[in-house]
Design a protein around this motif. Structure first.
Motif, mmCIF file in Angstrom:
data_model
loop_
_atom_site.group_PDB
_atom_site.id
_atom_site.type_symbol
_atom_site.label_atom_id
_atom_site.label_comp_id
_atom_site.label_asym_id
_atom_site.label_seq_id
_atom_site.Cartn_x
_atom_site.Cartn_y
_atom_site.Cartn_z
ATOM 1 N N SER A 37 -41.375 40.916 -34.340
ATOM 2 C CA SER A 37 -40.442 41.890 -34.905
ATOM 3 C C SER A 37 -39.209 42.043 -34.031
ATOM 4 N N TYR A 40 -36.987 38.984 -34.538
ATOM 5 C CA TYR A 40 -36.327 39.108 -35.840
ATOM 6 C C TYR A 40 -35.216 40.149 -35.778
ATOM 7 N N SER A 47 -32.341 34.516 -40.899
ATOM 8 C CA SER A 47 -33.378 35.333 -41.530
ATOM 9 C C SER A 47 -34.415 34.473 -42.250
ATOM 10 N N PHE A 50 -38.040 33.545 -40.966
ATOM 11 C CA PHE A 50 -39.138 34.508 -41.015
ATOM 12 C C PHE A 50 -39.539 34.756 -42.463
ATOM 13 N N GLU A 51 -40.743 35.254 -42.619
ATOM 14 C CA GLU A 51 -41.229 35.630 -43.944
ATOM 15 C C GLU A 51 -41.962 36.960 -43.839
ATOM 16 N N ARG A 52 -41.943 37.710 -44.909
ATOM 17 C CA ARG A 52 -42.549 39.034 -44.921
ATOM 18 C C ARG A 52 -44.066 38.931 -45.044
ATOM 19 N N GLN A 61 -42.506 40.970 -40.113
ATOM 20 C CA GLN A 61 -41.983 39.611 -40.220
ATOM 21 C C GLN A 61 -42.894 38.639 -39.484
#
Length: 215
Positions: A37, A40, A47, A50-52, A61
């Motif tokens: 985090s 990120y 962006s 990263f992935e949620r 993230q």
């Protein structure tokens, strides 16, 4: 970046033996997510890198790039034996300028009560740690703008040096020759908790104005 056996962060639970192992396992998982985090938050990667994901019922993230994800996972996992023994005092995510001078540190200061004998409710511990992830996600106004070509690394500060370990994960931790600030840093608190058996503080460190002038 350090090598370690492939694994998938944020899924499943580490093996935890005994009360201290349970606390340390939860803490290591949390640190992996929190450090991701931080990276990120600083925006040093696109962006899309990263992935949620959802962790502790909070949207966080996860690094998509295998090398970045493995570096964070391996570094933090390598601290598990030392955290279980109470040897780790602080874990820092340090950002450097092009002269290799630290410009910003996110500090996680740990205190694990080694003599705590009662059963730890995992849900209670996760509830407390969840608030750190929420606070961290909105802490960008407290940070500084980093130079474009900055670099970063994960650092650990030990209360005492760990004994030689047979763990391959622990082999990556080597003494650092990083330049240190000569003056006390400016400290900005982000979040803290002190609830048996775990105490945790999250704060920022920046060089003092005199440090910048002398540097």
């Amino acid at each position: 970046m350090p090598n370690s056996k492939p694994t998938t962060p944020f899924s499943g639970k580490m093996e935890r033996k005994g009360n201290q192992g349970e606390i340390a396992g939860i803490l290591v998982e949390f640190l992996e997510v929190a450090i991701t985090s931080v990276v990120y938050l600083k925006g040093i990667y696109p962006s899309g890198a990263f992935e949620r994901r959802r962790y502790m019922n909070v949207v966080v993230q996860r690094a998509r790039h295998p090398q970045l994800r493995e570096y964070i996972h391996s570094a933090v996992s390598g601290l598990l034996p030392s955290i279980q023994k109470g040897l780790v005092e602080r874990v820092a995510v340090t950002f450097f300028n092009t002269d290799n001078i630290p410009m910003e540190r996110f500090i996680f200061k740990l205190t694990v009560n080694q003599s705590f004998g009662s059963k730890v409710e995992e849900s209670d511990l996760e509830f407390s740690l969840r608030s750190f992830l929420i606070k961290l996600s909105v802490s960008q106004p407290l940070t500084i703008v980093l130079p474009r070509d900055c670099r970063w690394e994960i650092m650990a500060y030990f209360r005492s040096l760990p004994q030689v370990s047979t763990s391959k994960d622990a082999e990556m931790w080597i003494p650092t020759d990083t330049k240190q600030w000569q003056q006390p840093p400016l400290i900005t608190p982000i979040k803290s908790m002190n609830s048996e058996p775990l105490g945790l503080q999250l704060y920022l460190e920046h060089p003092s104005s005199s440090e910048l002038v002398s540097g």
